[in-house]
Design a protein around this motif. Structure first.
Motif: not given
Length: 252
Positions: A60, A100-101, A103-105, A107-108, A112, A154
């Motif tokens: 990440r 939402p945390e 989602w970030d995990r 997506l990252d 990414r 994702t």
């Protein structure tokens, strides 16, 4: 200097990544095993010796990835095969109640992270006119199920990136493939259920899921085709599954 292929596997400390590492090693390759968990990488190195180069890195973190891959020992370059395996699912609730945390995990890591590693490895492959990238997707990238909207998104992104990547390197001699497994019994569900073993095990009750080794067998086969052959994508299910949520469970 060794003439064995050099393979970089992300998420190599467990599950499909570890199985891919061991499968490539069994074929005589040397493997750069990349993951966050240093102790598990040390265990891999202890088992396989100098055929494994442990690389502690969080995919990440773009700067960290660039620094780690930019400082590889000379005898561990060039990288012949990249297996973009690092990924996870987090959260199980609908979008309007999920954290939402989570989602970030996803997506990252799933999107990414794949881009960060690919951006460091692909230029060398294109310059040399050879190399193979195998992205690990999921059947979840082809369909959606309740409570999995962001995870499915994702993995759909992985499929779109893979297709676009193949177009971008067209004519260079570099091959781009994707392997999409269905249900695989690894730590995947344990992570998704925040370490709660009972519901994680219940996901696979009454059926025979794929093993990590089953997926690794397909990955190494894809990577062993002649240079003029590209296995663009593979959808891999256990016989007890026919889609997301479509499973046959046997009564005990």
């Amino acid at each position: 200097m060794s003439t064995a292929r050099v393979v970089l596997v992300t998420g190599a400390s467990s599950g499909i990544g570890r199985a891919c590492t061991e499968a490539f090693l069994a074929e005589g390759a040397r493997v750069i095993a990349a993951a966050r968990r240093t102790e598990r990488l040390a265990d891999l190195h202890a088992q396989h010796g100098d055929a494994v180069l442990p690389l502690t890195v969080d995919v990440r973190d773009r700067a960290q990835v660039s620094a780690a891959l930019g400082s590889l020992p000379a005898d561990w370059t060039p990288i012949d095969v990249l297996v973009n395996n690092a990924g996870l699912a987090a959260g199980r609730g609908p979008i309007h109640t999920d954290d939402p945390e989570n989602w970030d995990r996803m997506l990252d890591t799933n999107v990414r992270g794949l881009l960060n590693v690919s951006a460091c490895v692909l230029p060398g492959m294109v310059e040399r006119g050879s190399g193979h990238v195998v992205n690990i997707g999921s059947n979840a990238g082809r369909e959606v199920y309740p409570g999995g909207a962001v995870y499915c998104a994702t993995k759909a992104a992985v499929e779109r990136i893979t297709r676009g990547m193949r177009m971008d390197v067209l004519g260079s001699g570099v091959r781009i493939s994707q392997v999409d497994p269905g249900m695989v019994e690894t730590e995947f569900s344990l992570v998704r259920f925040d370490g709660d073993e009972a519901p994680a095990k219940a996901v696979y009750e009454g059926l025979t899921p794929l093993s990590a080794a089953d997926v690794a067998d397909v990955v190494t086969w894809v990577a062993s085709r002649p240079p003029h052959v590209v296995v663009a994508d593979v959808l891999l299910y256990p016989v007890d599954q026919a889609g997301s949520g479509r499973v046959a469970r046997r009564s005990s």
